[in-house]
Design an enzyme around this catalytic site. Structure first.
Site, PDB file in Angstrom:
ATOM      1  N   TYR A  78       3.963   0.756  -4.976  1.00 49.37           N
ATOM      2  CA  TYR A  78       4.335   0.846  -3.505  1.00 49.37           C
ATOM      3  C   TYR A  78       5.654   0.340  -3.102  1.00 49.37           C
ATOM      4  O   TYR A  78       6.425  -0.617  -3.215  1.00 49.37           O
ATOM      5  CB  TYR A  78       3.459  -0.502  -2.708  1.00 49.37           C
ATOM      6  CG  TYR A  78       1.937  -0.191  -3.103  1.00 49.37           C
ATOM      7  CD1 TYR A  78       1.237   0.767  -3.476  1.00 49.37           C
ATOM      8  CD2 TYR A  78       1.204  -1.335  -2.948  1.00 49.37           C
ATOM      9  CE1 TYR A  78      -0.101   1.018  -3.429  1.00 49.37           C
ATOM     10  CE2 TYR A  78      -0.201  -1.305  -3.149  1.00 49.37           C
ATOM     11  CZ  TYR A  78      -0.865  -0.052  -3.429  1.00 49.37           C
ATOM     12  OH  TYR A  78      -2.225   0.163  -3.400  1.00 49.37           O
TER      13      TYR A  78
ATOM     14  N   HIS B 118      -4.402   1.007 -12.164  1.00 45.65           N
ATOM     15  CA  HIS B 118      -4.111   1.892 -10.924  1.00 45.65           C
ATOM     16  C   HIS B 118      -3.843   3.294 -10.944  1.00 45.65           C
ATOM     17  O   HIS B 118      -3.336   3.907 -11.992  1.00 45.65           O
ATOM     18  CB  HIS B 118      -2.702   1.209 -10.434  1.00 45.65           C
ATOM     19  CG  HIS B 118      -2.506   1.649  -8.974  1.00 45.65           C
ATOM     20  ND1 HIS B 118      -1.100   1.264  -8.212  1.00 45.65           N
ATOM     21  CD2 HIS B 118      -3.443   1.958  -8.032  1.00 45.65           C
ATOM     22  CE1 HIS B 118      -1.442   1.658  -6.881  1.00 45.65           C
ATOM     23  NE2 HIS B 118      -2.541   2.035  -6.783  1.00 45.65           N
TER      24      HIS B 118
END
Length: 328
Positions: free
Chosen positions: A56, A139
């Protein structure tokens, strides 16, 4: 705010968690001050679970969340981040990151190896300036699933056995792969993005039954499907799963909104309440980028939803009838 325990772990999360994607500049740039104000508003509203990832904003989200959490007692919050991408420094040469609105100071390199996982954790601890991460997720492993299952999961299990983290799992979109992970590995929790929402119920076919059977908790993320469910009446420029929403999906959202409004409920209020009806879902994780957005979501989260709403949505064919029968 209520908290719930994740699987057989000792970790308890608030039912509403703060998703750190927008703090990395997802969809639009964000200042450090705005990020801090959003996090402070969430804390004031009772949120005590914060999720982030190196991905992110190539580290911006982790840094901003860490800066805030260092101001509050460590025993009062739960922190999760993710592994699978290492961030390698590079000269941005005036370029912006492809995925987030931040300078391209780093590049992402996929790595689910044991060494890669451990390096990722150390890098995350350094970026956040904290001494501990409570929960770790593999992830976005859809295109690297065999490596994640073969190498990444054992690395997480090793960290859990060493007491470095308290809960492990994976954050993905693919319900089939998450189901396989739940059945073949000893995980505590999975984070499912976008596939158990008012508009998407496919997890009822595989993942939710597997988690119920195995005692694994689910954290439902992307419950607004990238924005389509985030407003009472989505406009023509609404997004669905990170892309422009089709006219068909926008019409469906409006039909759901019609039923919601007949029950005195808004579309976002129903979207926030929906996943938590299933006993396997321990919490929802909502990405938020401003203090005002946090306050709106907190107000919507406290709305009491009549059971008749779910029954009527099922009766009109807008919701899987299994949802209407599901309740804690």
């Amino acid at each position: 705010m209520k908290s719930r325990r994740l699987g057989r772990s000792t970790v308890e999360v608030t039912e509403l968690g703060f998703g750190g994607g927008p703090l990395g500049g997802l969809f639009a740039p964000l200042t450090d001050d705005a990020a801090g104000e959003a996090l402070a508003a969430a804390w004031e509203g009772g949120v005590r679970y914060f999720d982030t990832s190196p991905h992110y904003g190539i580290g911006h989200s982790e840094r901003r969340i860490g800066e805030f959490l260092r101001q509050v007692p460590r025993t009062e919050y739960v922190l999760s981040t993710k592994v699978g991408r290492l961030l390698l420094p590079q000269d941005p040469a005036g370029q912006m990151d492809d995925a987030f609105h931040v300078p391209a100071t780093h590049r992402r390199v996929w790595d689910f190896s044991r060494d890669g996982v451990r390096r990722s954790v150390e890098d995350s601890l350094t970026r956040m300036g904290v001494d501990r991460i409570d929960m770790l997720f593999l992830h976005d492993a859809e295109n690297h699933f065999e490596a994640a299952l073969r190498d990444g999961y054992p690395a997480l299990a090793e960290l859990r056995a060493e007491g470095m983290v308290d809960a492990i799992g994976a954050g993905m979109y693919d319900t089939g792969m998450l189901t396989r992970l739940v059945r073949e590995a000893d995980v505590d929790v999975v984070m499912l993005a976008g596939h158990y929402t008012l508009l998407e119920h496919s997890a009822l076919d595989d993942l939710l039954p597997a988690c119920t059977e195995r005692g694994v908790s689910i954290l439902a993320a992307a419950i607004f499907n990238s924005g389509l469910l985030a407003t009472p009446r989505p406009g023509p420029d609404a997004r669905f799963d990170y892309r422009p929403a089709s006219e068909e999906m926008i019409r469906r959202a409006h039909r759901i909104a019609d039923v919601c409004e007949a029950h005195g409920v808004t579309l976002p209020e129903a979207a926030l309440a929906f996943p938590l009806r299933h006993p396997a879902v321990a919490g929802i994780v909502v990405g938020m980028r401003s203090a005002d957005e946090v306050r709106r979501n907190l107000a919507a989260f406290t709305k009491q939803i009549p059971d008749s709403l779910w029954t009527d949505l099922a009766a009109t064919g807008l919701m899987d009838e299994r949802v209407a029968r599901t309740a804690r």
